[in-house]
Design a protein around this motif. Structure first.
Motif, PDB file in Angstrom:
ATOM      1  N   GLU A  82      30.124  36.212  57.291  1.00 25.23           N
ATOM      2  CA  GLU A  82      30.138  34.881  56.673  1.00 25.23           C
ATOM      3  C   GLU A  82      31.284  34.035  57.221  1.00 25.23           C
ATOM      4  OE1 GLU A  82      28.543  34.244  52.438  1.00 25.23           O
ATOM      5  OE2 GLU A  82      29.656  36.141  52.322  1.00 25.23           O
ATOM      6  N   ARG A  83      32.416  34.663  57.525  1.00 23.39           N
ATOM      7  CA  ARG A  83      33.542  33.926  58.109  1.00 23.39           C
ATOM      8  C   ARG A  83      33.289  33.596  59.577  1.00 23.39           C
ATOM      9  NH1 ARG A  83      36.438  38.043  55.511  1.00 23.39           N
ATOM     10  NH2 ARG A  83      36.828  39.034  57.534  1.00 23.39           N
ATOM     11  N   ASP A  84      32.801  34.580  60.316  1.00 19.46           N
ATOM     12  CA  ASP A  84      32.703  34.437  61.764  1.00 19.46           C
ATOM     13  C   ASP A  84      31.480  33.631  62.200  1.00 19.46           C
ATOM     14  OD1 ASP A  84      34.110  35.635  64.277  1.00 19.46           O
ATOM     15  OD2 ASP A  84      31.954  35.818  64.681  1.00 19.46           O
ATOM     16  N   ARG A  85      30.357  33.769  61.518  1.00 19.88           N
ATOM     17  CA  ARG A  85      29.139  33.003  61.735  1.00 19.88           C
ATOM     18  C   ARG A  85      28.677  33.009  63.199  1.00 19.88           C
ATOM     19  NH1 ARG A  85      28.331  30.508  56.994  1.00 19.88           N
ATOM     20  NH2 ARG A  85      26.769  29.072  57.801  1.00 19.88           N
ATOM     21  N   PRO A  86      28.459  34.184  63.767  1.00 20.58           N
ATOM     22  CA  PRO A  86      28.075  34.256  65.181  1.00 20.58           C
ATOM     23  C   PRO A  86      26.752  33.582  65.493  1.00 20.58           C
ATOM     24  CG  PRO A  86      27.851  36.399  64.118  1.00 20.58           C
ATOM     25  CD  PRO A  86      28.573  35.525  63.155  1.00 20.58           C
ATOM     26  N   TRP A  87      25.856  33.499  64.511  1.00 20.69           N
ATOM     27  CA  TRP A  87      24.564  32.846  64.751  1.00 20.69           C
ATOM     28  C   TRP A  87      24.725  31.389  65.143  1.00 20.69           C
ATOM     29  CZ3 TRP A  87      25.818  35.408  60.170  1.00 20.69           C
ATOM     30  CH2 TRP A  87      26.320  34.592  59.134  1.00 20.69           C
ATOM     31  N   GLU A  88      25.844  30.769  64.753  1.00 22.54           N
ATOM     32  CA  GLU A  88      26.068  29.370  65.111  1.00 22.54           C
ATOM     33  C   GLU A  88      26.467  29.208  66.570  1.00 22.54           C
ATOM     34  OE1 GLU A  88      28.872  27.777  62.338  1.00 22.54           O
ATOM     35  OE2 GLU A  88      27.435  27.799  60.670  1.00 22.54           O
ATOM     36  N   ARG A  89      26.946  30.278  67.203  1.00 24.14           N
ATOM     37  CA  ARG A  89      27.333  30.223  68.618  1.00 24.14           C
ATOM     38  C   ARG A  89      26.293  30.869  69.529  1.00 24.14           C
ATOM     39  NH1 ARG A  89      31.506  32.205  65.806  1.00 24.14           N
ATOM     40  NH2 ARG A  89      31.288  34.305  66.670  1.00 24.14           N
ATOM     41  N   ALA A  90      25.222  31.388  68.942  1.00 21.94           N
ATOM     42  CA  ALA A  90      24.254  32.161  69.709  1.00 21.94           C
ATOM     43  C   ALA A  90      23.491  31.298  70.708  1.00 21.94           C
ATOM     44  CB  ALA A  90      23.271  32.852  68.768  1.00 21.94           C
ATOM     45  N   ASP A  91      23.284  31.870  71.888  1.00 19.54           N
ATOM     46  CA  ASP A  91      22.425  31.246  72.892  1.00 19.54           C
ATOM     47  C   ASP A  91      20.958  31.554  72.614  1.00 19.54           C
ATOM     48  OD1 ASP A  91      24.522  30.256  74.896  1.00 19.54           O
ATOM     49  OD2 ASP A  91      25.072  32.356  74.634  1.00 19.54           O
ATOM     50  N   PHE A  92      20.719  32.717  72.018  1.00 17.66           N
ATOM     51  CA  PHE A  92      19.378  33.142  71.621  1.00 17.66           C
ATOM     52  C   PHE A  92      19.474  33.793  70.249  1.00 17.66           C
ATOM     53  CE2 PHE A  92      19.502  33.363  76.238  1.00 17.66           C
ATOM     54  CZ  PHE A  92      18.326  32.724  76.612  1.00 17.66           C
ATOM     55  N   VAL A  93      18.462  33.585  69.431  1.00 19.31           N
ATOM     56  CA  VAL A  93      18.344  34.270  68.155  1.00 19.31           C
ATOM     57  C   VAL A  93      17.088  35.120  68.216  1.00 19.31           C
ATOM     58  CG1 VAL A  93      18.025  34.013  65.666  1.00 19.31           C
ATOM     59  CG2 VAL A  93      19.549  32.475  66.900  1.00 19.31           C
ATOM     60  N   VAL A  94      17.225  36.381  67.837  1.00 26.01           N
ATOM     61  CA  VAL A  94      16.161  37.362  68.018  1.00 26.01           C
ATOM     62  C   VAL A  94      15.859  38.042  66.694  1.00 26.01           C
ATOM     63  CG1 VAL A  94      15.608  39.539  69.197  1.00 26.01           C
ATOM     64  CG2 VAL A  94      16.846  37.754  70.399  1.00 26.01           C
ATOM     65  N   ALA A  95      14.590  38.167  66.348  1.00 30.29           N
ATOM     66  CA  ALA A  95      14.218  38.859  65.117  1.00 30.29           C
ATOM     67  C   ALA A  95      14.262  40.359  65.336  1.00 30.29           C
ATOM     68  CB  ALA A  95      12.823  38.434  64.659  1.00 30.29           C
ATOM     69  N   GLY A  96      14.593  41.086  64.306  1.00 30.89           N
ATOM     70  CA  GLY A  96      14.830  42.509  64.454  1.00 30.89           C
ATOM     71  C   GLY A  96      13.603  43.382  64.468  1.00 30.89           C
ATOM     72  N   THR A  97      12.426  42.822  64.459  1.00 34.00           N
ATOM     73  CA  THR A  97      11.203  43.611  64.601  1.00 34.00           C
ATOM     74  C   THR A  97      10.305  42.928  65.617  1.00 34.00           C
ATOM     75  OG1 THR A  97      10.147  42.415  62.779  1.00 34.00           O
ATOM     76  CG2 THR A  97      11.254  44.481  62.230  1.00 34.00           C
ATOM     77  N   SER A  98       9.477  43.696  66.305  1.00 32.09           N
ATOM     78  CA  SER A  98       8.541  43.137  67.260  1.00 32.09           C
ATOM     79  C   SER A  98       7.284  43.988  67.273  1.00 32.09           C
ATOM     80  CB  SER A  98       9.153  43.075  68.665  1.00 32.09           C
ATOM     81  OG  SER A  98       9.463  44.378  69.128  1.00 32.09           O
ATOM     82  N   PRO A  99       6.152  43.434  67.681  1.00 36.24           N
ATOM     83  CA  PRO A  99       4.900  44.181  67.648  1.00 36.24           C
ATOM     84  C   PRO A  99       4.886  45.400  68.559  1.00 36.24           C
ATOM     85  CG  PRO A  99       4.508  41.848  68.101  1.00 36.24           C
ATOM     86  CD  PRO A  99       5.974  42.048  68.085  1.00 36.24           C
ATOM     87  N   ASP A 100       5.553  45.294  69.706  1.00 35.44           N
ATOM     88  CA  ASP A 100       5.606  46.423  70.631  1.00 35.44           C
ATOM     89  C   ASP A 100       6.797  46.254  71.555  1.00 35.44           C
ATOM     90  OD1 ASP A 100       4.760  45.001  73.199  1.00 35.44           O
ATOM     91  OD2 ASP A 100       3.067  44.553  71.891  1.00 35.44           O
TER      92      ASP A 100
END
Length: 218
Positions: free
Chosen positions: A180-198
């Motif tokens: 919550e302090r660091d908030r790395p998602w705000e600096r991310a170049d890509f955001v990736v969901a933690g599940t995928s079909p394959d």
């Protein structure tokens, strides 16, 4: 998906081939890619897939942080791994706790290859100047907990089921406020969901949360 405290909700997910995602990730010729996310989110899986396609080396934050203070290891990762890599030097690093606790081996990285650093805090602000590309792995908060505890119980890394569950909640007491302090998602170049079909699919998302190009997979 219900992400953890403080995270924006990314949406409009679209499936794309893993190879296409890696091509986009490598478009700026990065030397170091950080894969950050909450515990149990799927960071290790994504890091292994990216490194497999790119021919890179994976460095696990858990190895650097082993027996170090929770989220108090950024200087170890910087001085032991990231700074040598950026100088083009091969890495064979033993954090101080490895000697103290008799752990054998070393953390190794080939500076001529892409280095993918994965783990909670891999993309933290203190390391921003040493990272070329930051990937945030977004996950459903409850599902990440379920998966993470199940993984730890299966591995026995934190004891039996009761001990593993207790350690998970102890860890969350530090991880949640840190993120919550660091908030790395705000600096991310890509955001990736933690599940995928394959294993060959990455799911790209649209949306304007943060400054990231929103992507999912892993």
């Amino acid at each position: 998906m219900h992400p953890g405290p403080g995270e924006p909700v990314f949406d409009d997910w679209q499936a794309v081939p893993l190879d296409d995602f890696v091509e986009r990730l490598l478009s700026t010729r990065p030397r170091v890619v950080a894969v950050d996310g909450r515990s149990g989110s799927g960071k290790s899986t994504l890091a292994d897939r990216v490194a497999g396609v790119a021919g890179g080396t994976v460095v696990h934050v858990d190895d650097v942080a082993w027996h170090a203070p929770m989220f108090g290891w950024s200087s170890l990762l910087a001085e032991g791994v990231l700074e040598p890599v950026r100088r083009g030097e091969a890495v064979s690093y033993r954090p101080p706790a490895w000697d103290v606790h008799g752990r054998t081996g070393a953390i190794e990285a080939d500076a001529s290859l892409l280095v993918v650093v994965e783990g909670v805090g891999a993309g933290q602000r203190a390391l921003a100047g040493l990272i070329d590309v930051l990937v945030w792995v977004q996950s459903d908060f409850a599902e990440a907990e379920r998966r993470g505890i199940a993984r730890d119980i299966a591995s026995g890394v934190n004891g039996d089921a009761r001990a593993a569950t207790a350690f998970w909640h102890e860890w969350m007491a530090s991880e949640i406020p840190f993120l919550e302090r660091d908030r790395p998602w705000e600096r991310a170049d890509f955001v990736v969901a933690g599940t995928s079909p394959d294993a060959s699919t990455v799911v790209v998302a649209g949306g304007d949360a943060g400054s990231a190009t929103v992507v999912a997979g892993g």
